[in-house]
Design an enzyme around this catalytic site. Sequence first.
Site, PDB file in Angstrom:
ATOM      1  N   ASP A 299       0.917  -1.202   0.001  1.00 37.98           N
ATOM      2  CA  ASP A 299      -0.007  -0.027  -0.091  1.00 37.98           C
ATOM      3  C   ASP A 299       0.816   1.312   0.190  1.00 37.98           C
ATOM      4  OD1 ASP A 299      -2.177   1.578  -0.135  1.00 37.98           O
ATOM      5  OD2 ASP A 299      -3.066   0.960   1.765  1.00 37.98           O
TER       6      ASP A 299
HETATM    7  C1  BGC Z   1      -5.042   3.455  -0.095  1.00 35.37           C
HETATM    8  C2  BGC Z   1      -5.046   2.338  -0.948  1.00 35.37           C
HETATM    9  C3  BGC Z   1      -5.000   3.144  -2.400  1.00 35.37           C
HETATM   10  C4  BGC Z   1      -3.718   3.765  -2.548  1.00 35.37           C
HETATM   11  C5  BGC Z   1      -3.413   4.350  -3.776  1.00 35.37           C
HETATM   12  C6  BGC Z   1      -3.780   4.261  -0.028  1.00 35.37           C
HETATM   13  O1  BGC Z   1      -3.852   5.498   0.997  1.00 35.37           O
HETATM   14  O2  BGC Z   1      -4.953   2.713   1.520  1.00 35.37           O
HETATM   15  O3  BGC Z   1      -6.474   1.548  -0.957  1.00 35.37           O
HETATM   16  O4  BGC Z   1      -4.924   2.088  -3.321  1.00 35.37           O
HETATM   17  O5  BGC Z   1      -3.673   4.938  -1.306  1.00 35.37           O
HETATM   18  O6  BGC Z   1      -4.259   5.507  -3.772  1.00 35.37           O
END
Ligand code: BGC
Length: 808
Positions: A299
């Site tokens: 993530d």
């Molecule tokens: C989130 C993810 C997301 C990623 C990219 C993170 O803050 O937890 O779910 O895909 O950002 O935007």
Amino acid sequence: MSQFKKSLTCAAVALGMASQTGFCMETDTAPTTQPQSSQYQQTENAYRQQAKALLAKMSLDEKLDLLAGPGMDLTTYAGNPAKNLDPKLAVEGVAGYINGVKNNHIDIPAIKLADGPAGLRIKPTRDGTEQTFYATSWPIGSLLASSWDTDMVEAVGKAEGDEVKRYGVDFLLAPGMNIQRNPLLGRNFEYYSEDPVIAGKMAAALVRGVQSNGVGATIKHFAANNAETNRFFSDSIVEPRVLRELYLRGFQIAVTEAQPWAVMSSYNLLNGKYTGQRKDLLTDVLRNEWGFNGLVMSDWFASNVYGLATDFKRYITDADHHSAAMQIKAGNDLIEPGGLKDDLQASYKSGELTDADIDRSALAILTQIQKTPSFKHLPYDNNPDLDAHAKLARQAAADGMVLLKNAAHALPYAAGSKLASFGTVQINTLKGGTGSGEVNSAQATTIAEGLAEQFKVNPQVSAYYQSYWQQNKHDQQGLLSKFPMAEEPAVAGNSELQQLIANAAKTDDAAIFTIGRQAGEGEDRTNSRGDYLLSEHELALIDAVSKAFHAQGKTVTVVLNINGLVDTHEWQDKVDGILLAYMGGQQTGYAVADLLSGKVNPSGKLAQTIPVQYQDVPSAKGFPGQPDKHNPDMNIVNYDDGLLVGYRYYSTKKQPVAYPFGFGLSYTQFSYGDIKVSHNSLNQQGAAGELSVSATIANSGKVAGKEVVELYVAAPQTKLAKPAYELKAFSKTALLPAGKSETVQLKVTSQLLASFDPSRDEWIVEAGDYQLYVAPSADVSKVKPLTIHVDKEIVVSHTTHGALAMVK
Ligand code: BGC
């Protein structure tokens, strides 16, 4: 030409740089064969062989570029330019990239990754062009799951994936599929259910739909990411059995049934270690046990406080400089959004990271990116059929909204009836939650607009709310953007509103009150007034409107346009109808009106229990965690509710609920007949055995409708203690005209029936009697079960010894 041959032709173009400008003009989609089939395995092997050939032509530096993404500017949240990204092909607003590679032998373009769970999140406008790049805002995950309709969810995935492809993106960062352990989790809206079978089947359906376009899906957030509070520093303490049976099971179903191209590891630590650094999770369980073929990405900034903004620098220890290497060694192949190449280089020099580690992750990435449109240089038209997708979004939204209450058949309200519509949220209708799950859609229909299309709406009441909204709206800050809200007006001392209510009760046929709740990424909700509990003003309006309308023999319906649950027990007795609309995406207003008018017969059922009160939730006391005694910066979430989450708890402890899991009303009735075990090979075939129960569902009412049929299994409590019963299969009928019936099959594999025995590292189906309940909801008290007998214990599969345990 077979898909297999096509992919090799395109790879050859990239490998040989046969024509740097020459496109591989494949327009067809990726293979849609079953993950279990030999054709799928052959294709996958071919991609892997080709990946090896590509890898052989790459330098160490280029391999490290692949593993470490380009990074992100935290002040603007814009991606840094990725290596080998043709600026003409850049898509503004994507969340990240995989660096491309260009040398004398190969030409791999940068690969584009974009959110998200309720629609493609990209920037809708760009400098220097009038053209727009809007995407469809689909219903949120909780609503899709409440449809219990995997065909519909697959159709949504197919349409969403079409937008991914047509806007030039390669991977969708969705679906989110964590368990809704507690109703206050801020990201519940992105997730499907408190139950792993629903979560897994929904995710598999969405992945199949998305990937049928030849673009990748990413299931997330792996794993046990069930709180947003202090999310970079939160340790989920979960026993391995509970992990496997509840928090991993949905992921296991999605992987085995749909083989997503990618998995995203989560922000949290799991039993003392960041998930992105757990080899047992990402390699032993995910790849070796479940057979996952894809790539794992982190993530954004996860497992890696070092890569975070300055506010987090105080947390940095020496160990964090190794975190990038630790992720690669664990099997977290791609570090997003990246920028840690220096760390990787240092770890390579020190010997912490070996060539074998690097090659393994590079191969995983190269194997998957060969399937992408960018790798194949496929042209894209930036022109999805948004009108057709809007129609599907309207159907999908209506398919999953849940009718919770319909006293004395108050609903449906005949089209053209006179309705008085109360509440600011009829104007400020919430199409989705906040954070990376937001979608930039060209349009969104409000509930006021939806009602106006099918009913005669009281103009004075509407005008009052329009003007109140304009004067009182104010911005609230979400993680990525601001959103407007307003507190509902007071009734006490508000003679204008009191008069409007009194007049409307005389002139109109019924009243609607829309209540809204926004929430999202980065924050959990609270059990307070105006959040989980209705505000004083909302309660007062329910009181006043109900008294006035009931005095005239007229009914009141509350529409809940909410991100997650709200309390119902304080007020549900005062109203006649309750429609849980969740957030239906851009078509919310139309879908609500379709259900209230009966144009569509409600067929959604709850995929999460509504408790009588928040305090009844088994994790209520410990949510969202407590500071660690030794390290107050770290949040500790003890999963001491064990397997007893949601209906597993309420049914086992015989705790009354407001609305049970699996419950939802219809404007017709269904009768269940001819329930029998149609197939049972468990005793003969053991681990390869299956169970199937059939039931004939008849529409015994007066209007056409669809019914969700659920199979709960009570297993013998011989060795392992188990919840009273658990959902093992479900099916939704087609739209049955009055008087018609359909026979559904509810299939359960031995793996799905099995429990995890941690003392033996095995999944087992214990010997003994199993009660099978075919039921319309998780309240099985009036259902007569069938019984089957398993003669002797079945060992379904073996697992990695000691995996997922506490690490200190
Ligand atoms: C989130 C993810 C997301 C990623 C990219 C993170 O803050 O937890 O779910 O895909 O950002 O935007």
